[in-house]
Write a protein that holds these residues in place. Structure first.
Motif, mmCIF file in Angstrom:
data_model
loop_
_atom_site.group_PDB
_atom_site.id
_atom_site.type_symbol
_atom_site.label_atom_id
_atom_site.label_comp_id
_atom_site.label_asym_id
_atom_site.label_seq_id
_atom_site.Cartn_x
_atom_site.Cartn_y
_atom_site.Cartn_z
ATOM 1 N N LEU A 277 0.975 -0.839 -0.144
ATOM 2 C CA LEU A 277 0.108 0.163 0.018
ATOM 3 C C LEU A 277 1.077 1.349 -0.303
ATOM 4 O O LEU A 277 2.030 1.524 0.764
ATOM 5 C CB LEU A 277 -0.932 -0.272 0.959
ATOM 6 N N ILE A 278 0.729 1.945 -0.932
ATOM 7 C CA ILE A 278 1.011 3.284 -1.164
ATOM 8 C C ILE A 278 0.327 4.796 -0.271
ATOM 9 O O ILE A 278 -1.237 4.514 -0.682
ATOM 10 C CB ILE A 278 2.201 3.904 -2.103
ATOM 11 N N GLY A 279 0.750 5.975 -0.465
ATOM 12 C CA GLY A 279 -0.101 6.497 0.125
ATOM 13 C C GLY A 279 -0.404 6.838 1.222
ATOM 14 O O GLY A 279 -1.333 7.549 0.942
ATOM 15 N N ILE A 280 -0.212 6.148 2.301
ATOM 16 C CA ILE A 280 -0.585 6.653 2.935
ATOM 17 C C ILE A 280 -0.503 7.643 4.094
ATOM 18 O O ILE A 280 0.187 7.988 4.286
ATOM 19 C CB ILE A 280 -0.232 4.918 4.015
ATOM 20 N N PRO A 281 -1.482 8.564 4.569
ATOM 21 C CA PRO A 281 -1.123 9.201 5.399
ATOM 22 C C PRO A 281 -0.680 9.728 6.504
ATOM 23 O O PRO A 281 -0.759 8.715 7.132
ATOM 24 C CB PRO A 281 -2.326 10.438 5.115
ATOM 25 N N GLY A 282 -0.187 11.042 6.444
ATOM 26 C CA GLY A 282 1.034 10.735 7.807
ATOM 27 C C GLY A 282 -0.234 11.413 8.555
ATOM 28 O O GLY A 282 -1.312 12.346 8.446
#
Length: 332
Positions: free
Chosen positions: A141-146
């Motif tokens: 999974l990419i683009g996980i928000p901080g």
């Protein structure tokens, strides 16, 4: 009283140093490594609560770490949920799954428990790796928000993320301290020392073991959620058994069954790893003998070695005082 005060001042000094590090150093790489170390420390505390204080070694810890990370990732990336609700839900989801696994796992004991949890951890890894429709498989999974800003509090910079993870770590340490020094914690230790004796004096061993297991999975899920929000990309490898063995090394080197062990072991191994990067895969030529020596000469790790020395010194001093008092009484 002086001992309590010295411990209190030492703890305050350590916290102040941790707070001042971003202000004294502008190197974001070291800040990144420290932040990541804090996340591993939280995971090690969960493992230490179960293995060190209750006496049950779970080899599925990396699997629960991965569940926490993927729970946050799936809720935000695929579920469209905002960061904070997902962040609080991720360890809860991990805990619920851990509860049902613990109900079965804790019917076994000793090495059978370790083998069972090893199988559970591998099944979790396979589910994450093979269920491409949900987890993305090997692509991850990419683009996980901080962490998003909380009102005027900004959480997007490297310094802000460092302080955020440090705050969570301090809360975890406080919670672990309260648990270990409570009646529940004493029950965990009684089970570790002699489970049959603990049961004979009225301690519900299954209930307390399940509580310890569930708390362990909660901290693993919390660390996994922090890891996902910090790295912003996750793959199946974060639930691999190798991660569990890394956490075990951190715990054993620092001191199993101690409150300071997870911090000491994790920071020491991470710092050594960074300093020995030029050796690449040959680093284990140093870590191997180091770990073997600690297991042979100090089974309770570095923190346990210090505590053993401290209590022996205290007992020796007490015996000397008694001897002096007896000699004075005899002279009179």
């Amino acid at each position: 009283m002086p001992t309590l005060l010295s411990k209190k001042y030492a703890l305050i000094a350590i916290i102040l140093v941790a707070i001042l590090i971003p202000l004294l150093s502008t190197n974001e790489y070291y800040l990144h490594i420290l932040t990541l170390s804090f996340i591993w420390i939280i995971a090690v505390y969960g493992l230490n609560l179960l293995a060190g204080f209750t006496g049950y070694l779970s080899l599925a810890h990396a699997g629960f770490f991965g569940i926490g990370a993927y729970a946050l990732g799936l809720l935000t990336v695929k579920g469209g949920m905002s960061f904070w609700p997902a962040f609080f839900l991720a360890p809860v989801i991990t805990t619920v799954i851990g509860f049902f696994i613990g109900l079965v796992a804790l019917r076994t004991k000793e090495h059978f428990f370790a083998i069972y949890t090893l199988c559970v951890g591998y099944i979790i890894y396979l589910v994450i790796d093979k269920w491409e429709g949900l987890t993305g498989g090997v692509r991850g999974l990419i683009g996980i928000p901080g962490p998003t800003n909380i009102g005027p509090i900004e959480l997007t910079s490297a310094n802000a993320r460092y302080y955020f993870v440090l705050t969570v770590l301090l809360l975890v340490v406080f919670l672990i301290y309260r648990i270990v020094n409570s009646l529940v914690g004493r029950s965990f230790i009684a089970i570790r020392n002699d489970e049959q004796l603990a049961q004979s004096i009225g301690i519900s061993t299954l209930k307390n073991k399940l509580m310890s297991f569930v708390l362990s999975t909660f901290f693993a899920g919390l660390a996994g959620a922090l890891y996902a929000s910090f790295i912003r990309f996750i793959g199946p490898d974060i639930s691999n058994i190798n991660i569990t063995f890394d956490l075990l090394i951190f715990m054993i080197v620092g001191g199993i069954g101690t409150l300071s062990g997870p911090v000491i072991g994790t920071l020491l191994i991470v710092v050594l790893s960074q300093q020995l990067q030029f050796l690449q895969d040959h680093r284990m030529l140093i870590f191997g003998p180091l770990l073997t020596s600690i297991i042979i000469f100090s089974p309770r790790g570095l923190a346990g070695m210090y505590l053993t020395w401290y209590y022996k010194r205290k007992a020796k001093k007490k015996a000397q005082i008694q001897t002096d008092n007896a000699s004075i009484g005899g002279d009179s």
